[in-house]
Design an enzyme around this catalytic site. Structure first.
Site, PDB file in Angstrom:
ATOM      1  N   ASP A 203       0.838  -1.205   0.000  1.00  0.00           N
ATOM      2  CA  ASP A 203       0.000   0.000   0.000  1.00  0.00           C
ATOM      3  C   ASP A 203       0.878   1.263   0.000  1.00  0.00           C
ATOM      4  O   ASP A 203       1.877   1.334   0.717  1.00  0.00           O
ATOM      5  CB  ASP A 203      -0.865  -0.022   1.272  1.00  0.00           C
ATOM      6  CG  ASP A 203      -1.921   1.062   1.285  1.00  0.00           C
ATOM      7  OD1 ASP A 203      -2.766   1.075   0.385  1.00  0.00           O
ATOM      8  OD2 ASP A 203      -1.893   1.905   2.208  1.00  0.00           O
ATOM      9  N   GLU A 254       1.800  -0.517  -5.026  1.00  0.00           N
ATOM     10  CA  GLU A 254       0.829   0.512  -5.395  1.00  0.00           C
ATOM     11  C   GLU A 254       1.620   1.812  -5.474  1.00  0.00           C
ATOM     12  O   GLU A 254       2.041   2.348  -4.454  1.00  0.00           O
ATOM     13  CB  GLU A 254      -0.269   0.632  -4.334  1.00  0.00           C
ATOM     14  CG  GLU A 254      -1.346   1.592  -4.777  1.00  0.00           C
ATOM     15  CD  GLU A 254      -2.033   2.340  -3.650  1.00  0.00           C
ATOM     16  OE1 GLU A 254      -3.125   2.849  -3.894  1.00  0.00           O
ATOM     17  OE2 GLU A 254      -1.481   2.441  -2.547  1.00  0.00           O
TER      18      GLU A 254
HETATM   19  C1  NOJ Z   1      -4.505   2.841  -1.023  1.00  0.00           C
HETATM   20  C2  NOJ Z   1      -5.652   1.944  -0.720  1.00  0.00           C
HETATM   21  O1  NOJ Z   1      -5.981   1.202  -1.871  1.00  0.00           O
HETATM   22  C3  NOJ Z   1      -6.774   2.841  -0.246  1.00  0.00           C
HETATM   23  O2  NOJ Z   1      -7.981   2.147  -0.163  1.00  0.00           O
HETATM   24  C4  NOJ Z   1      -6.363   3.458   1.056  1.00  0.00           C
HETATM   25  O3  NOJ Z   1      -7.352   4.378   1.467  1.00  0.00           O
HETATM   26  C5  NOJ Z   1      -5.040   4.203   0.937  1.00  0.00           C
HETATM   27  N1  NOJ Z   1      -4.072   3.460   0.194  1.00  0.00           N
HETATM   28  C6  NOJ Z   1      -4.456   4.540   2.289  1.00  0.00           C
HETATM   29  O4  NOJ Z   1      -3.969   3.391   2.920  1.00  0.00           O
END
Ligand code: NOJ
Length: 517
Positions: A203, A254
């Site tokens: 993440d 991500e």
């Molecule tokens: C990316 C995640 O996919 C999202 O759902 C989340 O709110 C943010 N990162 C913060 O962790």
């Protein structure tokens, strides 16, 4: 020749844990619920599942606020349930990757609770970004950064210091320059690798390092909280950890970045295995836009020999049926886009419910739960509309989501009866049967095929490319188009193709796969 590792061309199915299947009847999805429904995923034909965070968490951001990285949130089950789920998934031949959230913890994490009661300048505060405020009385935030969910990225604590949170106030950012943080996460990775997970979805992978001195953001200059060079030291260390385990363990970053070169850095050979390419999620429905995304994705990954990834829908973006206009047209476009995506080199990430053709839901304001809604001063509806619990069976809510009639945590629409898994199973032409057929054909014709894509000539408004013996043609227009294909049609996302000669009529808004003669 050695077989390519599984993740290089896997189809990975994202499970948003709260909304997949509920076993205990409280209206919220859980791990035993997923376990009971694994058969659906094995029958669908995906290679792996990705679980969104299921750790103990006050759910300020539905699990992306982790209070304990080594446990399971009681709402979702127990560690034993986790082990059972993993074992069962592996028995069915499904790999399992889990979300790791290293940029921030929950404000309920033991470290942050200690930090709150410790004094400014203490060791406990040094795991996060605590800073004095600006102005004579320190009542202005330390810099001008704003939260991705709206409002300032700083919250003041009673002794006058401020702490940084790039997301919700319940998600304080960790300071990765502190060696304790890196050591802790290495231990967390090992905890789950020892239990047998196949990898991690990382993440906010591009956010861990912040520019020295936390300077203000300035228009026209790079953001001081993304893609900082120091972030790559973290992933070099993680790669060594992953490589020390048997069985092709992997990690996918991500890392939203428009700059292809910056994105490629996350997947250098000694860093993470993949980075999401999200660009389909913001591309218009047009041949030109799709071709740009594909070429950009392939260029980025080929710079360093990494495997491409493709994503049409996720829990953070509106579902692709609705992005493409909704209704019959939106669904036809979504089905065509999916078949095109599944023909591309690399791996495809599917989001739960897209195999049912689910649209985005307009969740009524009083039911909205995404922190974005409140933090934006009720100007941004947030992401709840793609997170509505999925329908399994029956003619009324909760459509078999749980064992009883408990209302689901986000209400489901009244008109989902035809979209349930049960209603679509065995129904010719249903989106579910179409996904099953497409995934089976992908396995048959594309699995392990390391061949690049070869663009073929095709009329305006269409795309055609070949990979091995497979040819993929998409008609983005609302009129039939003539294409020349020397092959036999394998599957169509819409109407069957007409014409048995080399020149065929490609129906409007349709992707067709062919096998070359
Ligand atoms: C990316 C995640 O996919 C999202 O759902 C989340 O709110 C943010 N990162 C913060 O962790």
């Amino acid at each position: 020749m050695a077989r390519a590792p599984w993740w290089r061309d896997a189809v990975v199915y994202e499970i948003y844990v709260r909304s997949f299947a509920d076993c205990d009847g409280d209206g919220v999805g859980d791990l035993p619920g997923i376990r009971e429904r694994l058969r659906h995923l094995a029958d669908l034909g995906v290679d792996a599942i990705w679980l969104t965070p299921f750790y103990p968490s006050p759910q300020a951001d539905h699990g992306y606020d982790v209070a304990d990285y080594r446990g399971v949130e009681p709402l979702f089950g127990t560690l034993t349930d986790f082990d059972e789920l993993l074992r069962h998934a592996h028995e069915l031949g499904l790999r399992m990757i889990i979300d790791i959230v290293p940029n921030h913890t929950s404000s309920q994490h033991a470290w942050f609770r200690l930090a709150l009661v410790a004094r400014p300048g203490s060791r406990e505060r040094a795991r996060y970004y605590f800073r004095p405020g600006r102005g004579r009385s320190g009542d202005r935030p330390p810099n001008n950064w704003t939260s991705h969910f709206g409002g300032p990225a700083w919250t003041r604590v009673p002794d006058g210091e401020w702490y940084l949170h790039l997301f919700d106030a319940g998600q304080p950012d960790l300071d990765w320059t502190n060696p304790e943080v890196g050591d802790e996460f290495e231990s967390v990775l090992r905890f789950w690798l020892d239990r047998g997970v196949d990898g991690f979805r990382v993440d906010v992978a591009n956010g861990l390092a912040k520019a020295e001195g936390l300077p203000d953001t300035r228009r026209g200059t790079p953001l001081p909280f993304t893609d900082q060079p120091a972030v790559h030291d973290v992933y070099r260390r993680w790669r060594r950890v992953l490589d020390s385990y048997a069985g092709d363990r992997m990690a996918v970053a991500e890392a939203w970045s428009d700059d292809a070169e910056l994105r490629a850095r996350y997947t250098r050979p000694d860093e993470l295995h993949q980075a999401f390419n999200f660009h389909f999620q913001v591309a218009d429905w047009s041949a030109a836009a799709f071709r740009r995304v594909i070429e950009d994705g392939l260029t980025t990954t080929s710079m360093i020999g990494a495997a491409p990834t493709w994503v049409l829908s996720s829990h953070d973006q509106p579902r692709h049926v609705s992005r493409y206009g909704g209704g019959e047209v939106g669904l036809a476009r979504a089905r065509a886009a999916t078949l095109l995506m599944l023909a591309l080199p690399g791996s495809g990430y599917l989001y739960q419910g897209e195999e049912l053709g689910l649209p985005q839901v307009d969740v009524a304001p009083e039911h909205r739960q995404d922190p974005t809604w409140a933090r934006s001063g009720s100007t941004d509806a947030g992401r709840d509309g793609s997170r509505v619990p999925i329908p399994w069976s029956g003619s009324a809510a909760p459509y078999g989501f749980g064992p009883g009639s408990a209302a689901t945590w986000l209400p489901q629409p009244d008109d989902w009866a035809p979209l349930t898994v049960a209603a679509q199973t065995g129904l010719a032409g249903s989106t579910l049967e179409y996904y099953r057929a497409a995934l089976a054909l992908r396995h048959e014709h594309l699995a392990g095929l390391d061949e690049p894509l070869e663009w073929l000539p095709s009329p305006p408004g269409t795309l055609a490319f070949g990979r091995g013996r497979l040819v993929c043609t998409t008609n983005f227009t609302a009129r039939p188009r003539r294409v020349t294909v020397e092959g036999r049609p394998l599957i169509s996302s819409g109407a069957p193709v007409e014409g048995s000669t080399a020149v065929v009529r490609l129906p409007p808004t349709t992707t067709v796969w062919w096998v070359r003669r």
